[in-house]
Design an enzyme around this catalytic site. Structure first.
Site, PDB file in Angstrom:
ATOM      1  CB  SER A  64      -6.700   8.540   2.936  1.00  0.00           C
ATOM      2  OG  SER A  64      -6.305   7.801   1.805  1.00  0.00           O
TER       3      SER A  64
HETATM    4  N1  SAH Z   1      -8.648   5.085  -0.781  1.00  0.00           N
HETATM    5  C1  SAH Z   1      -8.067   4.179   0.180  1.00  0.00           C
HETATM    6  C2  SAH Z   1      -6.641   4.538   0.454  1.00  0.00           C
HETATM    7  C3  SAH Z   1      -5.737   3.381   0.344  1.00  0.00           C
HETATM    8  S1  SAH Z   1      -4.007   3.773   0.284  1.00  0.00           S
HETATM    9  C4  SAH Z   1      -8.906   4.152   1.445  1.00  0.00           C
HETATM   10  O1  SAH Z   1      -9.800   4.990   1.566  1.00  0.00           O
HETATM   11  O2  SAH Z   1      -8.703   3.274   2.290  1.00  0.00           O
HETATM   12  C5  SAH Z   1      -3.676   3.670  -1.441  1.00  0.00           C
HETATM   13  C6  SAH Z   1      -3.962   2.370  -2.115  1.00  0.00           C
HETATM   14  O3  SAH Z   1      -3.503   2.460  -3.453  1.00  0.00           O
HETATM   15  C7  SAH Z   1      -3.268   1.127  -1.524  1.00  0.00           C
HETATM   16  O4  SAH Z   1      -4.229   0.180  -1.187  1.00  0.00           O
HETATM   17  C8  SAH Z   1      -2.366   0.640  -2.660  1.00  0.00           C
HETATM   18  O5  SAH Z   1      -2.250  -0.771  -2.726  1.00  0.00           O
HETATM   19  C9  SAH Z   1      -3.103   1.184  -3.869  1.00  0.00           C
HETATM   20  N2  SAH Z   1      -2.308   1.324  -5.086  1.00  0.00           N
HETATM   21  C10 SAH Z   1      -1.014   1.686  -5.222  1.00  0.00           C
HETATM   22  N3  SAH Z   1      -0.669   1.700  -6.525  1.00  0.00           N
HETATM   23  C11 SAH Z   1      -1.778   1.337  -7.227  1.00  0.00           C
HETATM   24  C12 SAH Z   1      -2.064   1.166  -8.612  1.00  0.00           C
HETATM   25  N4  SAH Z   1      -1.143   1.365  -9.558  1.00  0.00           N
HETATM   26  N5  SAH Z   1      -3.315   0.792  -8.956  1.00  0.00           N
HETATM   27  C13 SAH Z   1      -4.277   0.574  -8.034  1.00  0.00           C
HETATM   28  N6  SAH Z   1      -4.062   0.714  -6.712  1.00  0.00           N
HETATM   29  C14 SAH Z   1      -2.831   1.094  -6.309  1.00  0.00           C
END
Ligand code: SAH
Length: 202
Positions: free
Chosen positions: A52
């Site tokens: 993010s």
């Molecule tokens: N907090 C992360 C942001 C990653 S983007 C960082 O700091 O890098 C959001 C993430 O949510 C992705 O990796 C995606 O695979 C995950 N995601 C999407 N749906 C999800 C779910 N139902 N449960 C867990 N993770 C999920």
């Protein structure tokens, strides 16, 4: 990053600013993008997902209003960056990721950066993490079509949930407090997150 992207855009919580100063973001982006680690942007991390934008990480952390003794759930581990920042701000952090290869990436990144206290789980975080509930705070880094009810139910009384809610492509960051009268919702900044894919997501 802290001065130009956060403080100047009214992120005011000094604990959040200090936490973001401490976490080495370059350890959470792919090697090939290391020179862009402090850009004002989300960056690709594989699997079609992104780490993010720093500003959104700060907004989410600030909205959770953590003081240091909380138990926190981070939904959507991705690179592990948000979980690392939360680990600077709270006592215990569990993070859950649905894509096994990204859960592995988050685990490796967190370890390399010294955040071995963070527990990384693989599974559908749209249904929270019942075996570790209730939580004082829950941060969701993926967009939900509506308030995920199970996450709300895994909050302690007066606990807070921060989640982007809206359509694919455009959402608003919602800050929800658990109260005896039901969810108290504050709509915060507009945002664009990858979709929460799962039973209570898209
Ligand atoms: N907090 C992360 C942001 C990653 S983007 C960082 O700091 O890098 C959001 C993430 O949510 C992705 O990796 C995606 O695979 C995950 N995601 C999407 N749906 C999800 C779910 N139902 N449960 C867990 N993770 C999920």
């Amino acid at each position: 990053m802290v001065e130009l992207q956060l403080r100047s855009r009214d992120v005011a919580d000094e604990r959040v600013l200090a936490a973001m100063e401490r976490v080495p973001r370059e350890l959470f982006v792919p090697d090939s993008l290391r020179d862009r680690a402090y850009d004002d942007a989300a960056l690709p991390i594989g699997g079609g997902q992104t780490i993010s934008q720093p500003y959104m990480v700060a907004r989410i952390c600030e909205a959770l209003a953590l003081r240091g003794d909380e138990r926190v759930l981070d939904v959507g581990s991705g690179s592990g960056y948000q979980a690392a920042v939360l680990a600077e701000l709270a006592a215990e952090v569990d993070t859950i990721e649905r894509m096994p290869e990204l859960a592995e990436l988050a685990r490796a990144n967190l370890l390399a950066a010294g955040y071995d206290r963070v527990r990384v789980h693989t599974g559908d975080g749209s249904r929270g993490l019942s075996e570790r509930a209730p939580f004082d705070a829950i941060a969701v880094a993926a967009a939900a079509p509506e308030l995920p009810q199970t996450l709300y139910e895994q909050l302690e009384p007066r606990g807070r949930l921060v989640v982007p809610v809206g359509r694919r492509g455009i959402q608003r960051l919602e800050v929800i407090t658990r109260s005896p009268e039901g969810p108290a919702v504050i709509r915060s900044v507009p945002c664009r997150f990858v979709p929460l894919v799962g039973e209570e997501g898209f």
